[in-house]
Design a protein around this motif. Structure first.
Motif, mmCIF file in Angstrom:
data_model
loop_
_atom_site.group_PDB
_atom_site.id
_atom_site.type_symbol
_atom_site.label_atom_id
_atom_site.label_comp_id
_atom_site.label_asym_id
_atom_site.label_seq_id
_atom_site.Cartn_x
_atom_site.Cartn_y
_atom_site.Cartn_z
ATOM 1 N N UNK A 194 14.203 25.985 -14.002
ATOM 2 C CA UNK A 194 14.304 26.250 -12.565
ATOM 3 C C UNK A 194 12.901 26.422 -12.007
ATOM 4 N N UNK A 195 12.810 26.343 -10.687
ATOM 5 C CA UNK A 195 11.510 26.445 -10.027
ATOM 6 C C UNK A 195 11.712 27.022 -8.631
ATOM 7 N N UNK A 196 10.632 27.586 -8.085
ATOM 8 C CA UNK A 196 10.690 28.103 -6.710
ATOM 9 C C UNK A 196 10.645 26.971 -5.695
ATOM 10 N N UNK A 197 10.353 25.748 -6.161
ATOM 11 C CA UNK A 197 10.374 24.577 -5.276
ATOM 12 C C UNK A 197 11.492 23.638 -5.702
ATOM 13 N N UNK A 198 11.915 22.819 -4.766
ATOM 14 C CA UNK A 198 12.948 21.830 -5.058
ATOM 15 C C UNK A 198 12.298 20.636 -5.755
ATOM 16 N N UNK A 199 12.948 20.116 -6.795
ATOM 17 C CA UNK A 199 12.424 18.895 -7.428
ATOM 18 C C UNK A 199 13.565 17.930 -7.702
ATOM 19 N N UNK A 200 13.253 16.651 -7.565
ATOM 20 C CA UNK A 200 14.233 15.581 -7.738
ATOM 21 C C UNK A 200 13.784 14.664 -8.862
ATOM 22 N N UNK A 201 14.678 14.387 -9.780
ATOM 23 C CA UNK A 201 14.354 13.556 -10.934
ATOM 24 C C UNK A 201 14.734 12.104 -10.644
ATOM 25 N N UNK A 202 13.795 11.204 -10.950
ATOM 26 C CA UNK A 202 14.000 9.775 -10.737
ATOM 27 C C UNK A 202 13.792 9.052 -12.066
ATOM 28 N N UNK A 203 14.651 8.091 -12.378
ATOM 29 C CA UNK A 203 14.641 7.486 -13.719
ATOM 30 C C UNK A 203 13.499 6.512 -13.965
ATOM 31 N N UNK A 204 13.060 5.789 -12.959
ATOM 32 C CA UNK A 204 12.170 4.635 -13.143
ATOM 33 C C UNK A 204 10.817 5.034 -13.718
ATOM 34 N N UNK A 205 10.339 4.257 -14.682
ATOM 35 C CA UNK A 205 9.022 4.507 -15.277
ATOM 36 C C UNK A 205 7.888 3.838 -14.543
ATOM 37 N N UNK A 206 8.193 2.793 -13.785
ATOM 38 C CA UNK A 206 7.168 2.113 -12.998
ATOM 39 C C UNK A 206 6.849 2.909 -11.744
ATOM 40 N N UNK A 207 5.734 2.599 -11.126
ATOM 41 C CA UNK A 207 5.338 3.265 -9.893
ATOM 42 C C UNK A 207 3.869 3.044 -9.658
ATOM 43 N N UNK A 208 3.421 3.369 -8.459
ATOM 44 C CA UNK A 208 2.055 3.032 -8.086
ATOM 45 C C UNK A 208 0.997 3.988 -8.583
ATOM 46 N N UNK A 209 1.071 4.390 -9.833
ATOM 47 C CA UNK A 209 0.032 5.268 -10.371
ATOM 48 C C UNK A 209 -0.092 5.061 -11.881
ATOM 49 N N UNK A 210 -0.975 5.872 -12.485
ATOM 50 C CA UNK A 210 -1.454 5.580 -13.843
ATOM 51 C C UNK A 210 -0.413 5.706 -14.941
ATOM 52 N N UNK A 211 0.699 6.396 -14.711
ATOM 53 C CA UNK A 211 1.720 6.454 -15.766
ATOM 54 C C UNK A 211 2.278 5.065 -16.066
ATOM 55 N N UNK A 212 2.220 4.158 -15.081
ATOM 56 C CA UNK A 212 2.748 2.810 -15.260
ATOM 57 C C UNK A 212 2.083 2.107 -16.440
ATOM 58 N N UNK A 213 0.777 2.317 -16.611
ATOM 59 C CA UNK A 213 0.050 1.674 -17.713
ATOM 60 C C UNK A 213 0.593 2.112 -19.065
ATOM 61 N N UNK A 214 1.017 3.373 -19.170
ATOM 62 C CA UNK A 214 1.573 3.898 -20.419
ATOM 63 C C UNK A 214 3.019 3.432 -20.590
ATOM 64 N N UNK A 215 3.767 3.467 -19.514
ATOM 65 C CA UNK A 215 5.150 2.979 -19.553
ATOM 66 C C UNK A 215 5.208 1.542 -20.059
ATOM 67 N N UNK A 216 4.267 0.720 -19.622
ATOM 68 C CA UNK A 216 4.245 -0.687 -20.053
ATOM 69 C C UNK A 216 3.899 -0.842 -21.531
ATOM 70 N N UNK A 217 3.426 0.242 -22.146
ATOM 71 C CA UNK A 217 3.162 0.246 -23.592
ATOM 72 C C UNK A 217 4.265 0.982 -24.359
ATOM 73 N N UNK A 218 5.428 1.126 -23.728
ATOM 74 C CA UNK A 218 6.600 1.742 -24.374
ATOM 75 C C UNK A 218 6.382 3.208 -24.727
ATOM 76 N N UNK A 219 5.729 3.927 -23.805
ATOM 77 C CA UNK A 219 5.492 5.365 -23.966
ATOM 78 C C UNK A 219 6.270 6.099 -22.870
#
Length: 273
Positions: A194-219
């Motif tokens: 739980x958190x004092x802020x609201x958070x929403x979980x999204x499944x997709x691994x792609x997106x306009x930032x640096x995690x995409x580079x790792x996702x494309x390497x099956x991480x």
């Protein structure tokens, strides 16, 4: 730092700042030249006199003697004066784009997580690799370079956490946690959190930032992001607009997620597209 444009003095100062703090926290140098992993970034979005720019990933390692490692990253570059393209204010080209949210906020988070885990006097079950990425604004170039030239085996990475724009929380939208579908372990990791802020979980691994580079390497990846706003990629993305209390809550949530992920065996990867 005049908008931390790749290849300019301000971006180099930002890199120096991150390196100084990695040293202060006692992280091991894990670049190719000390903490640094140098590479050449190219400006392709618009025509400039000097399209090829030197940049660095700044890489620090918390060695817990474990088999596997969690990567925590954030990019430190921004648009400078807007001449490299990407500005959303045509009248603002030539003005400093400070990028307080994009992505000084994420770098602040990176340094705070490095400080927390390096000084908490606990030996976690996983190592941690902290990376300040260069040249994200030119096309995720720093993270792409790292994943093509990793300084530890990609097969040793448990998962990757990315912070890009975590400073402008809006209660109506909540915090986006992107990449939840990239491992079957994430539902277990988030169970009961739980958190004092609201958070929403999204499944997709792609997106306009640096995690995409790792996702494309099956991480498996998670990308923490407070969403777009009217000041995005404009000279008005300034520090007084940052919600520091919400950032603190985001980091507390990330620490809970990180700690729960260290109770899991090596995480599997799921392709979400």
């Amino acid at each position: 730092m005049k908008g931390r444009e790749t290849g300019k003095e301000g971006s180099q100062k930002a890199a120096n700042y991150i390196e100084k703090h990695f040293k202060k926290y006692g992280l091991q140098a894990k670049g190719e030249q000390g903490y640094r992993q140098p590479f050449i970034a190219k400006v392709t979005r618009t025509k400039v006199a000097d399209p090829e720019r030197p940049s660095d990933n700044i890489i620090g390692f918390l060695d817990n003697g474990a088999k596997y490692t969690i990567v925590i990253g954030a990019h430190y570059d921004h648009l400078g004066l807007g001449h490299i393209g990407g500005s959303r204010d045509s009248l603002g080209v030539g003005k400093i784009h400070n990028g307080a949210d994009d992505n000084a906020s994420g770098v602040a988070g990176l340094l705070e997580l490095a400080r927390h885990y390096a000084t908490n006097k606990e030996k976690e079950a996983f190592n941690m690799l902290f990376i300040g990425f260069g040249a994200e604004e030119l096309g995720l170039l720093g993270s792409k370079y790292f994943t093509e030239n990793p300084t530890l085996p990609l097969t040793d990475i448990h998962w990757m956490l990315n912070m890009d724009m975590i400073g402008r929380y809006q209660e109506a939208n909540g915090l986006a946690v992107i990449g939840y579908g990239t491992s079957s372990a994430f539902p277990k990791i988030f169970e009961g959190l739980s958190s004092s802020i609201k958070f929403n979980k999204s499944k997709d691994g792609n997106g306009g930032s640096d995690q995409t580079s790792f996702y494309k390497k099956n991480i498996p990846v998670l990308f923490f992001h407070t969403g777009g706003h009217d000041d995005y990629h404009k000279p008005t993305d300034d520090a007084p607009l940052i919600d520091y209390k919400a950032m603190e809550a985001i980091l507390k949530l990330e620490i809970d997620v990180l700690n729960n992920s260290m109770k899991q065996p090596k995480m599997d990867f799921i392709w979400t597209n």
